[in-house]
Design a protein around this motif. Structure first.
Motif, PDB file in Angstrom:
ATOM      1  N   ILE A   7       0.864  -1.175   0.000  1.00 50.48           N
ATOM      2  CA  ILE A   7       0.000   0.000   0.000  1.00 50.48           C
ATOM      3  C   ILE A   7       0.901   1.227   0.000  1.00 50.48           C
ATOM      4  O   ILE A   7       1.706   1.411   0.907  1.00 50.48           O
ATOM      5  N   SER A   8       0.771   2.041  -1.038  1.00 51.30           N
ATOM      6  CA  SER A   8       1.576   3.249  -1.144  1.00 51.30           C
ATOM      7  C   SER A   8       0.830   4.430  -0.542  1.00 51.30           C
ATOM      8  O   SER A   8      -0.371   4.591  -0.758  1.00 51.30           O
ATOM      9  N   ILE A   9       1.567   5.238   0.204  1.00 52.22           N
ATOM     10  CA  ILE A   9       1.005   6.385   0.904  1.00 52.22           C
ATOM     11  C   ILE A   9       1.741   7.631   0.426  1.00 52.22           C
ATOM     12  O   ILE A   9       2.967   7.706   0.525  1.00 52.22           O
ATOM     13  N   CYS A  36       5.698  13.115  -2.006  1.00 51.76           N
ATOM     14  CA  CYS A  36       5.044  13.841  -3.097  1.00 51.76           C
ATOM     15  C   CYS A  36       4.629  12.863  -4.193  1.00 51.76           C
ATOM     16  O   CYS A  36       5.184  11.764  -4.312  1.00 51.76           O
ATOM     17  N   ALA A  37       3.665  13.290  -4.975  1.00 47.71           N
ATOM     18  CA  ALA A  37       3.132  12.459  -6.053  1.00 47.71           C
ATOM     19  C   ALA A  37       4.194  12.137  -7.096  1.00 47.71           C
ATOM     20  O   ALA A  37       4.252  11.024  -7.622  1.00 47.71           O
ATOM     21  N   GLU A  38       5.046  13.121  -7.375  1.00 42.89           N
ATOM     22  CA  GLU A  38       6.081  12.926  -8.389  1.00 42.89           C
ATOM     23  C   GLU A  38       7.024  11.785  -8.010  1.00 42.89           C
ATOM     24  O   GLU A  38       7.419  10.995  -8.872  1.00 42.89           O
ATOM     25  N   ASP A  39       7.378  11.687  -6.721  1.00 45.00           N
ATOM     26  CA  ASP A  39       8.257  10.594  -6.273  1.00 45.00           C
ATOM     27  C   ASP A  39       7.565   9.238  -6.432  1.00 45.00           C
ATOM     28  O   ASP A  39       8.193   8.253  -6.825  1.00 45.00           O
ATOM     29  N   PHE A  40       6.279   9.186  -6.135  1.00 44.63           N
ATOM     30  CA  PHE A  40       5.538   7.937  -6.296  1.00 44.63           C
ATOM     31  C   PHE A  40       5.517   7.517  -7.761  1.00 44.63           C
ATOM     32  O   PHE A  40       5.783   6.361  -8.100  1.00 44.63           O
ATOM     33  N   LEU A  41       5.204   8.458  -8.653  1.00 43.83           N
ATOM     34  CA  LEU A  41       5.123   8.140 -10.079  1.00 43.83           C
ATOM     35  C   LEU A  41       6.457   7.662 -10.648  1.00 43.83           C
ATOM     36  O   LEU A  41       6.482   6.855 -11.577  1.00 43.83           O
ATOM     37  N   ALA A  42       7.562   8.140 -10.081  1.00 39.46           N
ATOM     38  CA  ALA A  42       8.897   7.761 -10.560  1.00 39.46           C
ATOM     39  C   ALA A  42       9.442   6.519  -9.867  1.00 39.46           C
ATOM     40  O   ALA A  42      10.532   6.055 -10.201  1.00 39.46           O
ATOM     41  N   SER A  43       8.689   5.956  -8.934  1.00 41.19           N
ATOM     42  CA  SER A  43       9.214   4.863  -8.105  1.00 41.19           C
ATOM     43  C   SER A  43       9.069   3.495  -8.760  1.00 41.19           C
ATOM     44  O   SER A  43       8.201   3.278  -9.611  1.00 41.19           O
ATOM     45  N   ALA A  44       9.895   2.588  -8.292  1.00 41.10           N
ATOM     46  CA  ALA A  44       9.812   1.196  -8.722  1.00 41.10           C
ATOM     47  C   ALA A  44       8.598   0.502  -8.112  1.00 41.10           C
ATOM     48  O   ALA A  44       8.190  -0.558  -8.577  1.00 41.10           O
ATOM     49  N   GLN A  45       8.004   1.088  -7.075  1.00 40.55           N
ATOM     50  CA  GLN A  45       6.858   0.489  -6.391  1.00 40.55           C
ATOM     51  C   GLN A  45       5.535   0.734  -7.115  1.00 40.55           C
ATOM     52  O   GLN A  45       4.521   0.141  -6.773  1.00 40.55           O
TER      53      GLN A  45
END
Length: 129
Positions: A7-9, A36-45
């Motif tokens: 679960i990503s937060i 931040c949203a940008e970090d989530f979008l760029a993540s391997a998760q």
């Protein structure tokens, strides 16, 4: 072998992010935290996320912007929105675009757990990788 659902937060408030992460961990799921949203979008998760919990109002990309970016790039995952500034028009937009839950801060931990469990145990729910 079954993998623990991730679960990503995404919340720019560190204390809220950590509190939700601890709640998620306490019910047996794996939280991943992003400021931040940008970090989530760029993540391997991104591809391993079974459920996304995001704040509506954040610096940079908002939670609604994140939702629409996910939709536009073909990433379909259940989303739980949290906000300290509940606005009916934003709730309607989020729900119309597929949000599962829209919670006002402060919210009851059990309410969040119920939303997560509904998502992960729904017969029509999101299939985790």
């Amino acid at each position: 072998m079954n993998k623990t659902p991730m679960i990503s937060i995404v919340d720019d408030d560190e204390s809220v992010r950590n509190a939700i992460g601890n709640l998620v961990r306490s019910i047996g799921y794996e939280p991943t935290l992003f400021s931040c949203a940008e970090d989530f979008l760029a993540s391997a998760q991104l591809d391993d996320t079974c459920c996304l919990i995001t704040d509506v109002h954040m610096q940079g990309m908002s939670g609604l912007d994140l939702q629409f970016e996910l939709i536009n790039t073909g990433q379909h995952m259940p989303i739980i929105f949290v906000t300290a500034y509940p606005e009916e028009s934003i709730r309607k937009r989020a729900k119309a675009a597929g949000a599962t839950c829209y919670l006002s801060k402060p919210f009851d931990g059990q309410t969040m757990i119920d939303c997560i469990e509904e998502i992960l145990h729904s017969p029509n729910g999101h299939t985790c990788n």
